[in-house]
Design a protein around this motif. Sequence first.
Motif: not given
Lengths: 253, 314
Positions: B140-165
């Motif tokens: 039900t989310l917009s494209g921009g919101m989905k993008r944030r969800v993907l970022i949230a997923k990547a940050l969920s496990h407290e990474p030290e190195l983050l890739f943003l493609d």
Amino acid sequence: MNLTAVAAIYKFEMARTFRTLMQSIISPVISTSLYFVVFGAAIGSRIQEVDGISYGAFIVPGLIMLTLLQQSLTNAAFGIYFPKFTGTIYELLSAPISPIEIVLGYVGAAATKSIALGLIILATAALFVDLHIEHPVWMMLFLVLTAVTFAMFGFIIGIWADGFEKLQIVPLLIVTPLAFLGGSFYSIKMLPEFWQDVSLVNPVVYLISGFRWAFYGTSDVSIALSLGMTLVFLAAPLAAVTYIFKTGWRLKS
Amino acid sequence: MPVFPTAPAILTVSGVSKTYEGGFQALKSVDLEIARGEIFALLGPNGAGKTTLISIICGIVNLSTGQVTVDGHDIGRDYRAARSKIGLVPQELTTDAFESVWDTVSFSRGLFGKTKNPAHIEKVLRDLSLWEKRDNKIMTLSGGMKRRVLIAKALSHEPELLFLDEPTAGVDVALRREMWEVVRKLRDVGVTIILTTHYIEEAEMMADRIGVISRGELILVEDKTELMRKLGHKELILHLQEPLAAIPPGFSDYDLSLSAQGHSLTYSYDTNAERTGIASLMRRLAEEGIRFRDISTKQSTLEEIFVNLVEERA
């Protein structure tokens, strides 16, 4: 061992099951009830006993196996195919988890669901026919081994499939005929000798025979052979899955 | 902009090549070292090999030759330790559909073997303005919101190195600025960030260092300000009162060019030279009686530098 990840996958898959509770649980129960009405009550009353067991009761183990095979296969296949289809598989591949853990999560959830279904069908059957289970522990063992084995086959199909069509083709064209011809609705001893021998190449024969033995103490093939073959069928997809993850076949370029 | 030349590398890529099954060589012996805490921007045209490089490091694509270590852990032999330090935000909007935001982000944390931490998930969701949407189904989310969800997923496990493609591809201006803010905050808490982007403006604003990849080769890695200083030059544009037919003789010392109708004169100069020559040029023009009604200056952007670089190689 990343057990947290196994639990996460398992929970995720089980949540999928509960979201689709109607189609997951209700429809197999309805179709099984129909089988009982048709084969057990309508036609079954005119069929003589098989190995001293009323026909309605005789088909119970076969019917459970039929559903177990189909459900284990399609559940696991869909479970791993869907992330491939949507692209969310990237997360699985980039997570610190081993192939064994991925398989445990997906296959465990698919098997759990089909075992639950098998037991629900068993309970449904008890409403229609007089049931008695001679070896309940063996019954559970066959149930679990078969569910796990076919969930593993399903997992492989899900990885192999690159379209929804392929996902359907194996259950439809291979597993259903094998299950029907494997003695779900008859004892292979009823067949002419030639077809009895042919039936022995059908792996499902051993599963159904062993399962039926757990219920009524009678079987088409010896129980030791049934168990042995079941374990062989378990080893085959296990080897295939190990190979798949080692090489990244259909998963990684 | 802080640069960390002496910080230990969190990522080492050495001699990594990738040839796909069809024979296409996506990467040709790439060497790269990323210092802990920096923001590194990887630029390159479509199909240059950016995503392949990221996918190899994250374990999604197998490398053909070479070695990659993350914080000293080989991505093959020691994949658990290596991967648990990495968060990946993929380019495509690949999300589940029926799961809630909260569930999908919690799932990611579990997948990376981290024990439950609702407080951390809440913080991530709040930082990304997703908190109000936590119970919504992703579909039900917009494209921009989905993008944030993907970022949230990547940050969920407290990474030290983050890739943003390509984190801001197809994202509106307001959201893009918000995301830059998120990236800056992450850097402030010590997360190393590698981003690929088509928006040179983004790299220019965010990155400490820049790498340019073209046809599978890393053709340049340079500190951003250094790169702009080295390859950048400035232009002084004089809008003339009377059009000129030609550049008058005696100005050959200056790098001048005349516009088509002769209405403006452009002087290119090096900002780092000891003398820019502006003052003497002005004096000479006055002596010649050439008068102008307006002046403007223009600095070459990273985009121009980038286009020049890639074209040079083509």
